[in-house]
Every structure is written in C-alpha cells, then in structure tokens.
Design an enzyme around this catalytic site. Structure first.
Site, PDB file in Angstrom:
ATOM      1  N   ARG A 110       0.793  -1.232   0.000  1.00 23.24           N
ATOM      2  CA  ARG A 110       0.000   0.000   0.000  1.00 23.24           C
ATOM      3  C   ARG A 110       0.825   1.282   0.000  1.00 23.24           C
ATOM      4  NH1 ARG A 110      -2.398  -4.083   2.409  1.00 23.24           N
ATOM      5  NH2 ARG A 110      -4.602  -4.411   1.985  1.00 23.24           N
ATOM      6  N   HIS A 135      -0.761  -2.548  -4.619  1.00 25.31           N
ATOM      7  CA  HIS A 135      -0.201  -3.494  -5.588  1.00 25.31           C
ATOM      8  C   HIS A 135      -0.051  -2.952  -7.015  1.00 25.31           C
ATOM      9  CE1 HIS A 135      -0.064  -6.389  -2.515  1.00 25.31           C
ATOM     10  NE2 HIS A 135      -1.159  -7.070  -2.725  1.00 25.31           N
ATOM     11  N   HIS A 209       3.373 -13.064  -5.304  1.00 28.25           N
ATOM     12  CA  HIS A 209       2.104 -13.196  -4.579  1.00 28.25           C
ATOM     13  C   HIS A 209       1.462 -14.580  -4.695  1.00 28.25           C
ATOM     14  CE1 HIS A 209      -1.483 -11.587  -2.624  1.00 28.25           C
ATOM     15  NE2 HIS A 209      -0.868 -10.437  -2.491  1.00 28.25           N
ATOM     16  N   ASP A 281      -2.045  -9.813   8.290  1.00 30.17           N
ATOM     17  CA  ASP A 281      -1.873  -9.125   7.009  1.00 30.17           C
ATOM     18  C   ASP A 281      -0.894  -7.984   7.276  1.00 30.17           C
ATOM     19  OD1 ASP A 281      -2.065  -8.182   4.462  1.00 30.17           O
ATOM     20  OD2 ASP A 281      -4.234  -7.838   4.471  1.00 30.17           O
ATOM     21  N   GLU A 347       5.286 -12.475   1.073  1.00 34.04           N
ATOM     22  CA  GLU A 347       5.668 -11.536   0.025  1.00 34.04           C
ATOM     23  C   GLU A 347       6.886 -10.736   0.470  1.00 34.04           C
ATOM     24  OE1 GLU A 347       2.028  -9.148  -0.595  1.00 34.04           O
ATOM     25  OE2 GLU A 347       1.042 -10.770   0.451  1.00 34.04           O
TER      26      GLU A 347
HETATM   27  C1  BGC Z   1      -2.472  -7.690   0.997  1.00 36.04           C
HETATM   28  C2  BGC Z   1      -3.869  -8.005   1.408  1.00 36.04           C
HETATM   29  C3  BGC Z   1      -4.695  -8.168   0.159  1.00 36.04           C
HETATM   30  C4  BGC Z   1      -4.072  -9.277  -0.660  1.00 36.04           C
HETATM   31  C5  BGC Z   1      -4.799  -9.521  -1.946  1.00 36.04           C
HETATM   32  C6  BGC Z   1      -1.949  -8.814   0.196  1.00 36.04           C
HETATM   33  O1  BGC Z   1      -0.647  -8.560  -0.221  1.00 36.04           O
HETATM   34  O2  BGC Z   1      -1.635  -7.421   2.095  1.00 36.04           O
HETATM   35  O3  BGC Z   1      -4.410  -6.991   2.202  1.00 36.04           O
HETATM   36  O4  BGC Z   1      -6.012  -8.467   0.458  1.00 36.04           O
HETATM   37  O5  BGC Z   1      -2.753  -8.951  -0.940  1.00 36.04           O
HETATM   38  O6  BGC Z   1      -5.089  -8.385  -2.606  1.00 36.04           O
END
Ligand code: BGC
Length: 383
Positions: A110, A135, A209, A281, A347
């Site tokens: 983010r 992302h 991811h 998360d 990640e």
């Molecule tokens: C994020 C999550 C998100 C997920 C899929 C992760 O990298 O931290 O908050 O929901 O990706 O979008």
C-alpha cells in the site's frame, strides 16, 4: 504477436521443422516445455511454460502477470501435490483472482492515499484499496503480458521475463525496465531473481504473490501450518493497513513467530492489529545481518504431509497474509472452492508505504542504479 500470427508461426515452425522460434504448439527447451495457454481479452497470446527439475518437481508459469499456475512438490512419502492456489482459465486471472501467483509491482503493497512525494514533486496513484493505492494500481505488473523465454540455468530449468513499464504508467515516474528469472532448481527451490533500471527517479517495490497451502491447493485451511519468522519487529498499521511508522517488537504479541507456532493458534485473538487485518496481514522486519544479504526469513511446516517451505530473501521485509479475504466465492483449479484462509502469502518486499516514511529502508531507484532482489521459495520435507 497476436493469436493469428502465433498460430501461423506455429504452423510454419512445425512445417519447417524449426525449433526455438516464438511458439505455439509445444516446444522443448532444456527442462521447459512451452505452449500457447490462451488469449487475453484484448487479443494477446499468452504462453505457458512447464518446468521439470531433476528431482521430479514441476512448476508451471504463464507470461500474463508472470503468474505461477501450479507448483508440484513432494510430501514426506514422495507424493506430489500442487501447493499453490490458482485458476484454470486465463479470464479468471484477468478479472477475478486476488493476485494468485502473480508478480506485483511497480509498488507492491500500500501507498497511503495513493500519494507520495519524490524530489519535490507529488505523484498521485489510483486508490484501489479503500483510501489507499494497492499493488501497483489498476493494471499493475500482474495484469500485463511479459516477454518470456525458456532458458536452461546452471541450477535448473528457467524462464526469463522482461517488461518495460512506461514513464507515467499507473502514475509512477520514469520508464522502468524490469527483468526476472524464475528457476526451478534441482534442489526443489523456486528462485526469483529480479533486476530493474529506470530513466528517471522512481519508487520500486516488486514482490511475488503466490498463495501456498502445503497440504495441497484446496485441501482445507492453512491454520495448522506451523510458521517461524526470523523477525523481532513488525510494522504496526492503522485501520486501513498503512504503517504507523513504528518498528514494534513482536515479543508478547500474536505477531511473535520467533519460535514455530501454528498460524491458527492466535489469529482470532482480541488484538487491535489482528482486527485491522482481519487476521495476519502485516509486514515483518527481517533480522538481517546486513542490508541486501540473502537471509532465511520464514520457515513453514505442514505437519500432516511433512512438507516444508523456507523463504530466503534479500529484501528487508516480508508481508505475511493468511488469506483473510478468501471467502468461498472463488472456484479454483479443478473446481475446488477456496474458503476463508485456504492459502497464505509470503511476500518479500520493502515495507508498505515506504515512499511516505523516511525512517524505512528507501525504495527509490535513481537512473544509473540497478534494483536487485533475490527470493527463494525452498521446499523440503520433515519426518
Ligand atoms: C495484501 C492483502 C490483500 C491481498 C490480496 C496482500 O498482499 O496485504 O491486504 O487483500 O494482498 O489483494
């Protein structure tokens, strides 16, 4: 090339007995087989590469989003299972999946309110996650077709990917030339080597991811997996998952994975950080001897199958996300439904919202510099 051209080239190659051209039907190169996987909604041909190593493991990747379609590794009895979540259809990857198996960039994770300042100028990104940018934007690295070719690396079959992210794409400054090599090593490692260069100062945070389930994709939730994270601190977040800026000790909190602990043991505890994330998360600050040094960051054991995943990376942080937003609405490979916490992501990356935190390791890339990252997902078993 578009599909028509691809098919023609395939026919031509087959007819002329050519190997190694940009193909289509099925071509063998070292330990990789290449064929056409599908066509994007805007008509671009997407290739599928199947890599097999000397130990019998198999990795399938496509050049749309450089996505890992499947990764088959043995359990303690030598039984292979696909340990990554995914879909059967390219169209699902284009519109439905939450980044299953994909590369994420230009800036993974983010950026607060979709804004950052670089060298006195403010840049504005799409806000696609509540008030924040997530992302890489509306069409990030996970949604583009990469140039790709199979190669034989010294340690196993590999695919080389490249992509030029143009100046201003998704709001980021500078043309960024990205290269990645995915290798399935003969030691059952999925290794990713990244490099990138820019023609203007920019921010870079590229990550991977895949959603893992070491019991096999679709085979229940991941709460019984035992995890260890080599991190004494994490970056606490606000309610929108933006770091407060603090590097907080994990000790005495449900974030403490310095000793092996089931993912599910504390995930539902009454804890503000877990509430904000709907579970784990968060970004952990990896205990690195030296910045940029390849470091063992995470170890996960699935007790029933005996499968083990270790993550090694040169990055300073790792986002551990335990599939909190999976809710059973997505049907994955082979018709299996992915319910709440059926997969977890690890990640490796720079910390979230780094462009707005001067105390975090910098993610700025200048012209003349080369961004590098190595991440290894290493599979083995325990008795
Ligand atoms: C994020 C999550 C998100 C997920 C899929 C992760 O990298 O931290 O908050 O929901 O990706 O979008």
């Amino acid at each position: 090339m578009n599909v028509k051209q691809a098919v023609l080239a395939g026919m031509l190659a087959a007819g002329l007995g050519l190997a190694g051209c940009d193909v289509i039907t099925s071509i063998q190169k070292g330990g990789a087989v290449e064929r056409l996987f599908g066509t994007t909604s805007d008509g671009q041909a997407v290739k599928l590469f199947t890599l097999k190593n000397k130990s019998g493991a198999e990795l399938q990747v496509i050049n749309f989003g450089a996505i890992v379609l499947s990764l088959k590794v043995p359990d303690r009895n030598g039984q292979l299972a696909d340990v990554t979540l995914g879909c059967d259809q390219l169209s699902d990857y284009e519109s439905k999946t939450p980044y299953f198996g994909a590369v994420v960039g230009r800036y993974g994770n983010r950026i607060a309110k979709g804004q950052f300042m670089l060298e006195g100028q403010t840049y504005t990104l799409a806000t696609n996650n509540g008030p924040n940018a997530l992302h890489g934007g509306l069409k990030g690295f996970d949604k583009v077709v990469w140039q790709a070719q199979a190669v034989q690396a010294s340690d196993g079959p590999a695919v080389e990917f490249s992509y030029l992210s143009k100046d201003g794409e998704e709001g980021y400054p500078g043309s960024l030339a990205v290269k990645m090599v995915y290798t399935l090593t003969d030691k059952n490692e999925f290794k990713i080597q990244y490099t990138a260069t820019t023609d203007k100062p920019t921010v870079v945070n590229i990550t991977h991811h895949s959603y893992f389930n070491l019991a096999g994709a679709g085979e229940g939730d991941i709460l019984g997996h035992e995890m260890m994270i080599n991190a004494d601190r994490f970056t606490p977040v606000d309610a929108t998952l933006i770091p407060t800026g603090e590097l907080k000790p994990v000790q005495g909190t449900p974030m403490d994975f310095t000793k092996p602990m089931a993912i599910g043991a504390r995930v539902n505890q009454d804890n503000e950080q877990l509430k904000f994330g709907g579970g784990y998360d968060h970004n952990w600050v990896i205990n690195q001897q030296q910045a940029g040094e390849l470091t063992a960051a995470v170890r996960v054991v699935e007790p029933k199958s005996g499968r083990v995943l270790e993550v090694l990376t040169t990055e300073p942080g790792v986002q551990f996300y335990c599939g909190n937003f999976l809710d059973g609405t997505l049907t994955g490979k082979g018709g299996k439904v992915y319910k709440h916490r059926y997969g977890f992501c690890l990640e490796p990356q720079h910390f979230p919202d780094t462009p707005n935190h001067t105390n975090f390791p910098s993610c700025v890339l200048q012209p003349g510099q080369t961004y590098t990252q190595t991440t290894i997902y290493r599979f083995s078993t325990v008795k």
